[in-house]
Design an enzyme around this catalytic site. Structure first.
Site, PDB file in Angstrom:
ATOM      1  N   SER A   1     -14.022   8.750   5.475  1.00  0.00           N
ATOM      2  CA  SER A   1     -14.377   8.685   4.056  1.00  0.00           C
ATOM      3  C   SER A   1     -15.329   9.809   3.656  1.00  0.00           C
ATOM      4  O   SER A   1     -16.236   9.622   2.840  1.00  0.00           O
ATOM      5  CB  SER A   1     -15.002   7.323   3.721  1.00  0.00           C
ATOM      6  OG  SER A   1     -14.985   7.077   2.343  1.00  0.00           O
TER       7      SER A   1
ATOM      8  N   LYS B   1     -10.573   7.193  -3.253  1.00  0.00           N
ATOM      9  CA  LYS B   1     -10.008   8.249  -2.404  1.00  0.00           C
ATOM     10  C   LYS B   1      -8.535   7.998  -2.095  1.00  0.00           C
ATOM     11  O   LYS B   1      -7.825   8.920  -1.679  1.00  0.00           O
ATOM     12  CB  LYS B   1     -10.806   8.369  -1.101  1.00  0.00           C
ATOM     13  CG  LYS B   1     -12.214   8.927  -1.259  1.00  0.00           C
ATOM     14  CD  LYS B   1     -12.868   9.144   0.107  1.00  0.00           C
ATOM     15  CE  LYS B   1     -14.243   9.799  -0.013  1.00  0.00           C
ATOM     16  NZ  LYS B   1     -15.311   8.848  -0.318  1.00  0.00           N
TER      17      LYS B   1
ATOM     18  N   LYS C   1      -8.216   1.539   2.914  1.00  0.00           N
ATOM     19  CA  LYS C   1      -9.433   2.254   2.524  1.00  0.00           C
ATOM     20  C   LYS C   1     -10.567   1.310   2.150  1.00  0.00           C
ATOM     21  O   LYS C   1     -10.384   0.351   1.413  1.00  0.00           O
ATOM     22  CB  LYS C   1      -9.141   3.173   1.328  1.00  0.00           C
ATOM     23  CG  LYS C   1     -10.244   4.180   1.069  1.00  0.00           C
ATOM     24  CD  LYS C   1     -10.275   5.250   2.138  1.00  0.00           C
ATOM     25  CE  LYS C   1     -11.551   6.064   2.119  1.00  0.00           C
ATOM     26  NZ  LYS C   1     -12.718   5.321   2.633  1.00  0.00           N
TER      27      LYS C   1
ATOM     28  N   SER D   1     -15.410   4.371  -2.673  1.00  0.00           N
ATOM     29  CA  SER D   1     -14.487   5.268  -1.967  1.00  0.00           C
ATOM     30  C   SER D   1     -13.039   4.801  -1.966  1.00  0.00           C
ATOM     31  O   SER D   1     -12.167   5.531  -1.486  1.00  0.00           O
ATOM     32  CB  SER D   1     -14.965   5.469  -0.521  1.00  0.00           C
ATOM     33  OG  SER D   1     -16.088   6.325  -0.492  1.00  0.00           O
TER      34      SER D   1
END
Length: 444
Positions: free
Chosen positions: A136, A79, A265, A76
């Protein structure tokens, strides 16, 4: 022949001289390893991660690296690119945070971390963006990608184009979420993009660097601890970033909280392991840390403890040092020639300073490589403060031992007005006779 083959040889062949040679080879090998270890920066952490990077968020300078350019599944963390592109689309006026979008089939079929969007649900761009950044959520991420580019596959192509634009050399995206191809809804797997999503630790840090430079307001979203997506939801979305400094008051996450952390993140899949790109601000210095492939499960928090080692190393062992001063003259390059001015030489100084992070107590020597005017020749009139050239310096980065080249603007120290035709005529006559005299002297 390796040492296991040697052990199988008859003892008669293992003469004292032969054994001595083997011992010498082993000693040399051990010495080479110790020399390699000694070359590492003093106090550099030992990490349980497959790759890692520590970067100065102001300059992009690398302070620590381990397998930094190995392309690996980022999960993730990919992202971050989606967040960057959605925010950029809003700034460009292509989207508005309050625009309401209808959830499509692809978003509704996403697996993994999600907020359980149903096809036809309606939410604002801002709501979906927060769900992506804080929780997320794969479904919210996919819907945002389709809203920006029309399809997730088209958005992935935009991600790859932007990665090249930002200088991310070891990155490749197939979707907006970081999910493996096999985990995407079969109908929506990209036909025109091969492979899987990968990113190097250096590229993740580079992406974070551009987010902080170009979209600094993102941190206001990234540091949200909890977010209730729908009024009817019984439970709010928890931020996967347990390292947030605000978690110091959370008894369950206190041991992971790190003063100054306000982004960015996390990532986890079975192929990627545990990943994290974090940023922390202390005493005016902001650092970016990346760890990838940390073993364990996503709920043990080990990736945050490994990241803390990087931050500790950066904040405790480095200090800001100005290696080039602003408003400074450059020895042997104090002026630039100028044409058609009341003066023939223009005094110049550096426009700004160059400040880097260096290990405490270490000196950095710079050498001038080139001084170049913005145009050849410079023409009057010139005003005080005008940019009139650039100076290029070279130095050795004490953190990585890499040769670095940096350029800085040069500005005019004073006004140089355009000379009158009368002055220019007499100057030309003077130059003519001066050149003539020098030519005659050269004959003898």
């Amino acid at each position: 022949m390796n040492r296991y083959h040697l052990l199988s040889l008859p003892k008669s062949l293992l003469s004292k001289r032969f054994v001595a040679v083997i011992v010498l080879i082993n000693l040399l090998f051990m010495f080479s390893l110790s020399s390699f270890a000694a070359a590492a920066p003093e106090g550099a952490p030992t990490l349980d991660a497959q790759s890692a990077v520590l970067m100065d968020a102001e300059s992009g300078q690398i302070l620590y690296q381990s397998n930094a350019d190995v392309a690996k599944p980022p999960a993730s963390m990919s992202k971050m690119m989606t967040e960057y592109l959605v925010s950029r689309a809003v700034k460009q006026g292509k989207l508005n945070w309050e625009d309401i979008v209808s959830v499509g089939e692809n978003a509704a079929k996403q697996i993994g971390s999600r907020i359980f969007l149903a096809e036809g649900d309606k939410h604002t761009i801002k709501e979906l963006y927060i769900a992506m950044a804080v929780g997320s959520a794969n479904d919210a991420t996919t819907q945002l990608a389709e809203t920006v580019a029309g399809s997730e596959e088209a958005f992935a192509k935009l991600m790859n184009d932007t990665a090249a634009e930002l200088g991310m050399k070891e990155s490749h995206f197939i979707n907006s979420t970081g999910l493996d191809r096999a985990d995407m809804p079969e109908k929506f797997r990209p036909a025109s993009i091969e492979g899987e999503t990968v990113m190097s630790a250096r590229d993740a840090a580079t992406l974070a660097y551009h987010i902080l430079k170009d979209e600094p307001e993102f941190l206001e979203t990234a540091k949200i601890q909890k977010y209730k997506f729908r009024e009817r939801d019984k439970k709010a979305i928890d931020n996967w970033n347990w390292m947030l400094g605000s978690n110091k008051d959370n008894p369950n996450l206190r041991k992971f909280a790190y003063e100054g952390v306000d982004g960015l993140k996390t990532g986890h899949t079975s192929s990627a392991g545990n990943c994290f790109t974090g940023t922390a601000l202390r005493d005016g210095t902001r650092l970016i840390a990346v760890v990838m492939g940390v073993p364990g499960n996503s709920n043990d928090g080990k990736r945050f403890l490994e990241t803390a080692k990087l931050f500790d190393y950066g904040f405790k062992n480095f200090e800001k040092k100005t290696i080039i001063q602003a408003k400074a003259t450059i020895p042997e390059y104090e002026t630039l020639p100028i044409k058609k001015g009341v003066a023939t030489k223009l005094p110049i100084v550096t426009a700004t300073d160059i400040t880097i992070l260096i290990p405490k107590g270490v000196a950095v020597e710079t050498s001038i490589q080139e001084v170049k005017a913005t145009q050849e020749p410079l023409m009057a009139p010139i005003k005080l403060g005008d940019k009139v050239g650039t100076a290029t310096y070279k130095y050795t980065d004490p953190s990585t031992a890499e040769e670095k080249v940096v350029s800085i603007d040069l500005i005019a120290v004073e006004d140089i007005d355009k000379a009158s035709w009368w002055r220019l005529m007499f100057r030309a006559i003077g130059n003519f006779f001066s050149n003539l005299f020098n030519g005659i002297v050269d004959l003898f």
